[in-house]
Design an enzyme around this catalytic site. Sequence first.
Site, PDB file in Angstrom:
ATOM      1  N   ASP A  30       0.840  -1.194   0.000  1.00 37.56           N
ATOM      2  CA  ASP A  30       0.000   0.000   0.000  1.00 37.56           C
ATOM      3  C   ASP A  30       0.877   1.246   0.000  1.00 37.56           C
ATOM      4  O   ASP A  30       0.568   2.243  -0.629  1.00 37.56           O
ATOM      5  CB  ASP A  30      -0.895   0.030   1.247  1.00 37.56           C
ATOM      6  N   TYR A  31       1.993   1.130   0.729  1.00 34.01           N
ATOM      7  CA  TYR A  31       2.899   2.278   0.815  1.00 34.01           C
ATOM      8  C   TYR A  31       3.433   2.642  -0.572  1.00 34.01           C
ATOM      9  O   TYR A  31       3.388   3.789  -0.987  1.00 34.01           O
ATOM     10  CB  TYR A  31       4.051   1.969   1.777  1.00 34.01           C
ATOM     11  N   GLU A  32       3.881   1.621  -1.286  1.00 34.05           N
ATOM     12  CA  GLU A  32       4.430   1.881  -2.618  1.00 34.05           C
ATOM     13  C   GLU A  32       3.361   2.450  -3.541  1.00 34.05           C
ATOM     14  O   GLU A  32       3.615   3.345  -4.341  1.00 34.05           O
ATOM     15  CB  GLU A  32       4.985   0.583  -3.220  1.00 34.05           C
ATOM     16  N   ASP A  34       0.761   4.185  -2.614  1.00 33.36           N
ATOM     17  CA  ASP A  34       0.527   5.578  -2.223  1.00 33.36           C
ATOM     18  C   ASP A  34       1.587   6.496  -2.811  1.00 33.36           C
ATOM     19  O   ASP A  34       1.299   7.612  -3.229  1.00 33.36           O
ATOM     20  CB  ASP A  34       0.538   5.716  -0.687  1.00 33.36           C
ATOM     21  N   GLU A 109     -44.229  12.685  19.859  1.00 31.09           N
ATOM     22  CA  GLU A 109     -44.022  11.976  18.592  1.00 31.09           C
ATOM     23  C   GLU A 109     -42.835  11.019  18.661  1.00 31.09           C
ATOM     24  O   GLU A 109     -41.923  11.231  19.449  1.00 31.09           O
ATOM     25  CB  GLU A 109     -43.747  13.024  17.482  1.00 31.09           C
ATOM     26  N   LYS A 111     -39.334   9.720  17.589  1.00 30.38           N
ATOM     27  CA  LYS A 111     -38.165  10.369  16.997  1.00 30.38           C
ATOM     28  C   LYS A 111     -37.474   9.308  16.133  1.00 30.38           C
ATOM     29  O   LYS A 111     -36.795   8.414  16.645  1.00 30.38           O
ATOM     30  CB  LYS A 111     -37.232  10.867  18.106  1.00 30.38           C
ATOM     31  N   LYS A 312     -34.435  11.206  25.120  1.00 37.24           N
ATOM     32  CA  LYS A 312     -33.673  10.100  24.536  1.00 37.24           C
ATOM     33  C   LYS A 312     -33.795   8.879  25.434  1.00 37.24           C
ATOM     34  O   LYS A 312     -33.593   8.976  26.645  1.00 37.24           O
ATOM     35  CB  LYS A 312     -32.200  10.489  24.405  1.00 37.24           C
ATOM     36  N   CYS A 411     -13.493 -32.681   8.873  1.00 37.54           N
ATOM     37  CA  CYS A 411     -12.775 -33.836   8.325  1.00 37.54           C
ATOM     38  C   CYS A 411     -12.451 -34.903   9.365  1.00 37.54           C
ATOM     39  O   CYS A 411     -11.999 -35.985   9.007  1.00 37.54           O
ATOM     40  CB  CYS A 411     -11.485 -33.381   7.644  1.00 37.54           C
ATOM     41  N   CYS A 431      -8.341 -31.157   4.339  1.00 42.06           N
ATOM     42  CA  CYS A 431      -9.611 -30.850   4.998  1.00 42.06           C
ATOM     43  C   CYS A 431     -10.501 -30.087   4.006  1.00 42.06           C
ATOM     44  O   CYS A 431     -10.093 -29.058   3.488  1.00 42.06           O
ATOM     45  CB  CYS A 431      -9.350 -29.996   6.237  1.00 42.06           C
TER      46      CYS A 431
HETATM   47 ZN   LIG Z   1     -10.425 -30.430   9.103  1.00 41.14          ZN
END
Ligand SMILES: [Zn+2]
Length: 674
Positions: A30-32, A34, A109, A111, A312, A411, A431
Amino acid sequence: MTFEEYNRLKENIDYHMDRYYNQDEPEISDYEYDQLMIALKGAEKEHPDWISPDSPSQKIGGTVKREAGVKVTHRVPMLSIEDVFDKEAVTAWVNKVREMHPDAVFSVETKIDGLSMTLRYEKVEGTDSMKLALAETRGDGLVGEDVTLNALVIPDVRKTLKLPYDYLEIRGEVYMTHEDFDRFNEEQERLGKKLAANPRNLAAGTLRQLDSSITKERGLRMFIFNVQDAPADFLADHGASLDRLAACGVQTVYHKNCATAEEVLACIDEIAGMRAELPYDIDGAVVKINQTAYRNDFPSGSKYSSGHIAYKYPPEERVVEMDEIIVNVGRTGKLTFTGSFHDAETGKPARLCGTSVSRATLHNQDYITDMSIGVGGHYRLFKSGEIIPKLNGCVKEPETVFVAPSVCPVCGHALIREEDTADIRCVNPSCPAQLSRTVAYFTSRNCMDIAGLGDTLVEALIREGYLRNYADIYKLRAYRDEMVEKGIIGKEKNTDKLLDAIDASKKQSPVRLLTALGIRNVGRSTANELMKHYEKIQDLAKATEEELVQLPDIGSTTAGDIVEFFSDSENLRMIEELAKSGVNMVMEKEEGGSDRLAGMTIVVTGTLPTLGRSEAKELIEKNGGKCTGSVSRKTTLLVAGEAAGSKLTKAQELGIKVISEAELLALIHGQKTI
Ligand SMILES: [Zn+2]
């Protein structure tokens, strides 16, 4: 930067954007990434005329960035309502109003927990009807955004009103029902996309969508709760004006007139009682003076509407009863525990902060034991940061506390409990829960490098029963005709192409095979180190822990993992099958190998004229060098090709020697030294 360089940079970023967003296989950090974007934006700042809509700076993950909505100044400011949190404050306020105006009436009422929107209606000349002219969001209360096109796709928003006025402005709350919210999140989950935190956030994002077809599809609703501007007779009696709007087909908020503080409090409780059953969220009750003329006698600061308060309700917490503890095996073999429960009071999923909750993660066995989690137990449930549901203590103990199974529920292989974390893991590479991951890894570029055998195809082959473990890859040729007929890989041409690629991969170096086996802690460089000391995979399989820890860079954990892997009879059988299929197990006595790069740490960056990235790496390692991914002070050499980016800059900053591919080859062939 020249225009030509700028265009090359654009192409380079597009390429990495595609790897990241569309293929989910980034090649750079990500740095590169950016850094590339910073360079691009810098160039665009210097040459604004270069910017075109296809520039990566104008896109978000492949789609063109939308322009922000058009700003609108409100005719009547859209103010907030002052909150109160205890009933004494409500009583005091009501009594204060009644002291000045003994005939005051209060409208209590619901809210709605959504976002505010104002609708402006104008007369259609020559008729006694009005039509919607503008819809605006609240924004900062003074300036909002024009969302008329989106408002038009909300069924609750009337496009016309049968009222004989020149002008009318009404305000209400846009919200999303629990059902529409859950539907959205289920779909997001299915697509593996980010979930919305709560209906309010999703409604806000949906209303501000620039593509109104998305707004329409997600489903928004609206309740009107106030008349902002209208002829005096319409405005005077708040409750009556809401009723007149309702008679025109407008959805108005639940409201009830009350005369005394007692009646007001009783209505607040009544609304609290409705709360759990409502198909949408409310976060309080609003109390307004019904006679609008009296409201200005009770100002509460410039931010708030005069003559209004909002009570509230206290933060939400529900008690849930545990129904089941679900054990799943993740793609990495890790067991996950999920509690499934219902609200102990309502018998339905618990409603919390706008979402319906019937499951929460139970982390691991330690957490389960500490919290006494078991079927039939009662637990307090709350939402941390309003997003993730969490159990918060046991209210009633279960008869038995849940204990994790000792074998994999998928499994049946014995499970391993990791020492440092409390994680429990299935380490069986065959598995079924992990198979698609282990096979996709086996075929990946860094391992056996079988082009064309990616995730999707691997999953299809598993589904069709052709792959039960990775040794089965080399038995696929036997099913060629059948697969062609079913069209699993494609027609004859594509099927043959893949089968040829599979055959070709048999010749890969055992270093790649060892990496591909996916033994914990044995990545490519460890595999490389190991295979310097063993002639073939089967020899490594016989190695003891004591022997392995003698090798450089092999610690006792890794040694243990290797020995464990090769002591499993199922794994040994698979190695034998791979060998029988002709997969290369033997290290070639390397020709052209040397120690000319011994002791050097080398980084490769950019596109080299002839060598691929992995070829270069192999060549460096074959000649005794170490190839790493990032430039640091320890780096000896940087081999830079076309379009080298931040690594080159960094190497130059650190004063590290930069060479070309040709210079690297000269070094290896002993024609040059450094
Ligand atoms: Zn397994």
